[in-house]
Design a protein around this motif. Structure first.
Motif, PDB file in Angstrom:
ATOM      1  N   LYS A 113       0.834  -1.203   0.000  1.00 28.14           N
ATOM      2  CA  LYS A 113       0.000   0.000   0.000  1.00 28.14           C
ATOM      3  C   LYS A 113       0.870   1.255   0.000  1.00 28.14           C
ATOM      4  CE  LYS A 113      -4.224  -1.588   0.079  1.00 28.14           C
ATOM      5  NZ  LYS A 113      -5.238  -1.213  -0.938  1.00 28.14           N
ATOM      6  N   GLY A 114       1.915   1.245   0.822  1.00 29.58           N
ATOM      7  CA  GLY A 114       2.795   2.412   0.884  1.00 29.58           C
ATOM      8  C   GLY A 114       3.489   2.690  -0.438  1.00 29.58           C
ATOM      9  N   LEU A 115       3.935   1.648  -1.132  1.00 25.74           N
ATOM     10  CA  LEU A 115       4.578   1.828  -2.444  1.00 25.74           C
ATOM     11  C   LEU A 115       3.591   2.380  -3.460  1.00 25.74           C
ATOM     12  CD1 LEU A 115       6.759  -1.423  -2.634  1.00 25.74           C
ATOM     13  CD2 LEU A 115       7.515   0.920  -2.140  1.00 25.74           C
ATOM     14  N   GLY A 116       2.324   1.944  -3.349  1.00 26.12           N
ATOM     15  CA  GLY A 116       1.306   2.503  -4.237  1.00 26.12           C
ATOM     16  C   GLY A 116       1.108   3.987  -4.000  1.00 26.12           C
ATOM     17  N   PHE A 117       1.142   4.416  -2.752  1.00 29.98           N
ATOM     18  CA  PHE A 117       1.012   5.850  -2.445  1.00 29.98           C
ATOM     19  C   PHE A 117       2.231   6.631  -2.913  1.00 29.98           C
ATOM     20  CE2 PHE A 117      -1.915   4.197   0.973  1.00 29.98           C
ATOM     21  CZ  PHE A 117      -3.064   4.721   0.412  1.00 29.98           C
ATOM     22  N   THR A 120       1.618   7.375  -6.618  1.00 33.55           N
ATOM     23  CA  THR A 120       0.529   8.306  -6.941  1.00 33.55           C
ATOM     24  C   THR A 120       0.667   9.672  -6.280  1.00 33.55           C
ATOM     25  OG1 THR A 120      -0.771   7.405  -5.097  1.00 33.55           O
ATOM     26  CG2 THR A 120      -1.097   6.415  -7.268  1.00 33.55           C
ATOM     27  N   CYS A 121       1.679   9.881  -5.444  1.00 29.81           N
ATOM     28  CA  CYS A 121       1.785  11.147  -4.710  1.00 29.81           C
ATOM     29  C   CYS A 121       1.785  12.384  -5.610  1.00 29.81           C
ATOM     30  CB  CYS A 121       3.030  11.126  -3.820  1.00 29.81           C
ATOM     31  SG  CYS A 121       3.245  12.640  -2.833  1.00 29.81           S
ATOM     32  N   TYR A 175       2.403  12.127   2.981  1.00 31.15           N
ATOM     33  CA  TYR A 175       1.331  11.566   2.153  1.00 31.15           C
ATOM     34  C   TYR A 175       1.235  10.055   2.327  1.00 31.15           C
ATOM     35  CZ  TYR A 175      -1.331  10.173  -1.967  1.00 31.15           C
ATOM     36  OH  TYR A 175      -2.259   9.608  -2.800  1.00 31.15           O
ATOM     37  N   VAL A 176       2.376   9.369   2.357  1.00 30.04           N
ATOM     38  CA  VAL A 176       2.365   7.919   2.538  1.00 30.04           C
ATOM     39  C   VAL A 176       1.833   7.564   3.925  1.00 30.04           C
ATOM     40  CG1 VAL A 176       3.815   5.855   2.686  1.00 30.04           C
ATOM     41  CG2 VAL A 176       4.223   7.536   0.887  1.00 30.04           C
ATOM     42  N   LEU A 177       2.232   8.320   4.947  1.00 31.99           N
ATOM     43  CA  LEU A 177       1.723   8.065   6.300  1.00 31.99           C
ATOM     44  C   LEU A 177       0.220   8.304   6.373  1.00 31.99           C
ATOM     45  CD1 LEU A 177       4.527   9.632   8.548  1.00 31.99           C
ATOM     46  CD2 LEU A 177       4.004   7.199   8.197  1.00 31.99           C
ATOM     47  N   TYR A 178      -0.238   9.362   5.713  1.00 28.79           N
ATOM     48  CA  TYR A 178      -1.674   9.645   5.720  1.00 28.79           C
ATOM     49  C   TYR A 178      -2.451   8.531   5.016  1.00 28.79           C
ATOM     50  CZ  TYR A 178      -6.087  11.567   4.072  1.00 28.79           C
ATOM     51  OH  TYR A 178      -7.421  11.739   3.761  1.00 28.79           O
ATOM     52  N   GLY A 179      -2.007   8.143   3.824  1.00 28.80           N
ATOM     53  CA  GLY A 179      -2.721   7.112   3.076  1.00 28.80           C
ATOM     54  C   GLY A 179      -2.713   5.770   3.785  1.00 28.80           C
ATOM     55  N   THR A 180      -1.562   5.386   4.326  1.00 23.65           N
ATOM     56  CA  THR A 180      -1.474   4.105   5.023  1.00 23.65           C
ATOM     57  C   THR A 180      -2.272   4.127   6.321  1.00 23.65           C
ATOM     58  OG1 THR A 180       0.747   3.845   4.090  1.00 23.65           O
ATOM     59  CG2 THR A 180       0.113   2.348   5.855  1.00 23.65           C
ATOM     60  N   GLY A 181      -2.173   5.238   7.062  1.00 25.09           N
ATOM     61  CA  GLY A 181      -2.942   5.352   8.302  1.00 25.09           C
ATOM     62  C   GLY A 181      -4.435   5.329   8.059  1.00 25.09           C
ATOM     63  N   TYR A 182      -4.874   6.007   7.008  1.00 23.43           N
ATOM     64  CA  TYR A 182      -6.294   5.993   6.663  1.00 23.43           C
ATOM     65  C   TYR A 182      -6.749   4.577   6.320  1.00 23.43           C
ATOM     66  CZ  TYR A 182     -10.689   7.500   4.511  1.00 23.43           C
ATOM     67  OH  TYR A 182     -12.026   7.679   4.208  1.00 23.43           O
ATOM     68  N   VAL A 239      -3.302  19.564   7.111  1.00 20.20           N
ATOM     69  CA  VAL A 239      -1.886  19.931   6.986  1.00 20.20           C
ATOM     70  C   VAL A 239      -1.324  19.442   5.655  1.00 20.20           C
ATOM     71  CG1 VAL A 239       0.392  19.662   8.018  1.00 20.20           C
ATOM     72  CG2 VAL A 239      -1.614  19.903   9.492  1.00 20.20           C
ATOM     73  N   LEU A 240      -1.642  18.223   5.278  1.00 16.95           N
ATOM     74  CA  LEU A 240      -1.116  17.654   4.033  1.00 16.95           C
ATOM     75  C   LEU A 240      -1.566  18.451   2.815  1.00 16.95           C
ATOM     76  CD1 LEU A 240       0.302  15.336   2.494  1.00 16.95           C
ATOM     77  CD2 LEU A 240      -1.873  14.109   2.545  1.00 16.95           C
TER      78      LEU A 240
END
Length: 355
Positions: A113-117, A120-121, A175-182, A239-240
């Motif tokens: 998932k993180g690599l996907g984000f 797409t960032c 962005y990766v932290l936000y996407g993965t956390g979500y 913030v992001l």
């Protein structure tokens, strides 16, 4: 019955996608505009303050302006799915996991998932610009402008920084932290809600499964997961979005009045600096600007789920309704020999036999 259930499943999937991405997009547009408007006086923490802004925006712009950036948002979603599929094909990282999966497999799935984000960032950043920029002060973007602007932002890694726009590597981590956390929060909440709903149904529903008990819990679980994740990640998202929009020369609609436009001019150095600046300049409530739009979004989503449940119940009752029994005509007996119409024959009475 099987064919009806198949069409019902397809309808559920389409309704879920429509409610999550298409019908809720105007609320997402309003929410993002409020989040990035750093000088706004109205925070729009409740839905009631947004009604006047919506009224004036409708008067000065077309109603379709609330769906701006929809095509680019769907494009980013598709790129996310495509990138995860390609990475999972060329690496041992699993694309799906279950509750029986090992910790190692779960960690590999989150890495995927993180690599996907990561992929797409830059395209998410260009899609954000299309979503919040005012149609009064700018032209409508083309169909492939999101991809072109995303590639341009990716190429800026090798060029010297001449504007206040943050390089993509500085916003990549948040962005990766936000996407993965979500994803983690929504998946955990969705699984918990789904198990609870299916447990509450009991054995009575499992003996005679109806369409409501089959599909409706999944819809409710998805709704619950997205709602809790959106609420928990709202300050992070604020913030992001400000970091991604900085230095892009974007002009947004004035969310205070809905009658004018304002430029986005900020000087944040990074995630921590942006977070501290919002707390100092706008207060803690500044992290929740546009929260009223989120309330409207999920209120509309809940109404769609209610309508869906009514339709499921109606279809289920129609399937359970007893069909009228049509009596089968009995075959007619052939007339005895010498029978003439209009004559009555006494019944044959057998005579006793004499021994």
């Amino acid at each position: 019955t099987e064919q009806i259930h198949r069409f019902a499943g397809l309808g559920v999937g389409l309704a879920s996608v429509a409610a999550e991405h298409v019908l809720s997009h105007p609320c997402i547009v309003l929410r993002r505009q409020c989040q990035v408007h750093h000088d706004s006086k109205w925070y729009h923490l409740t839905p009631f303050s947004l009604f006047q802004t919506l009224y004036y925006m409708h008067r000065h712009q077309s109603l379709t302006s609330l769906w701006k950036g929809l095509s680019s948002s769907l494009m980013v979603k598709g790129m996310q799915v495509a990138s995860e599929t390609v990475i999972s094909e060329v690496t041992p990282l699993p694309r799906e996991i279950t509750r029986h999966s090992s910790i190692k497999k779960v960690a590999q799935h989150l890495l995927l998932k993180g690599l996907g984000f990561v992929v797409t960032c830059p395209f998410y950043a260009s899609s954000l610009v299309e979503t919040v920029q005012s149609e009064i002060a700018s032209e409508r973007p083309g169909l492939f402008d999101c991809a072109r602007e995303g590639l341009a932002r990716l190429r800026s890694l090798s060029t010297p920084q001449v504007t206040r726009q943050l390089p993509i590597w500085k916003v990549l981590g948040p962005y990766v932290l936000y996407g993965t956390g979500y994803y983690i929060l929504s998946s955990m909440a969705q699984y918990t809600a789904l198990v609870s709903l299916r447990t509450d149904l009991g054995e009575e529903q499992s003996k005679s499964p109806a369409m409501t008990s089959i599909y409706y819990p999944e819809l409710i679980a998805t709704f619950t997961g997205c709602l809790l994740a959106d609420i928990a990640m709202f300050p992070f998202e604020t913030v992001l979005h400000r970091l991604l929009l900085q230095g892009t020369r974007t002009i947004i609609d004035n969310t205070d009045t809905g009658q004018s436009v304002v430029p986005i001019v900020t000087r944040y150095e990074g995630f921590v600096d942006c977070f501290k600046s919002i707390i100092v300049d706008e207060g803690f409530a500044g992290l929740y600007k546009g929260f009223g739009s989120l309330i409207i979004q999920y209120a509309c989503h809940a109404a769609i789920l209610k309508i869906t449940k009514v339709l499921f119940d109606a279809i289920t009752n129609q399937m359970k309704a007893p069909r009228p029994v049509i009596p089968t005509p009995r075959p007619s007996m052939p007339a005895p020999p010498g029978f003439q119409a209009g004559h009555e024959y006494p019944p044959h009475i057998p005579q006793p036999k004499l021994h």
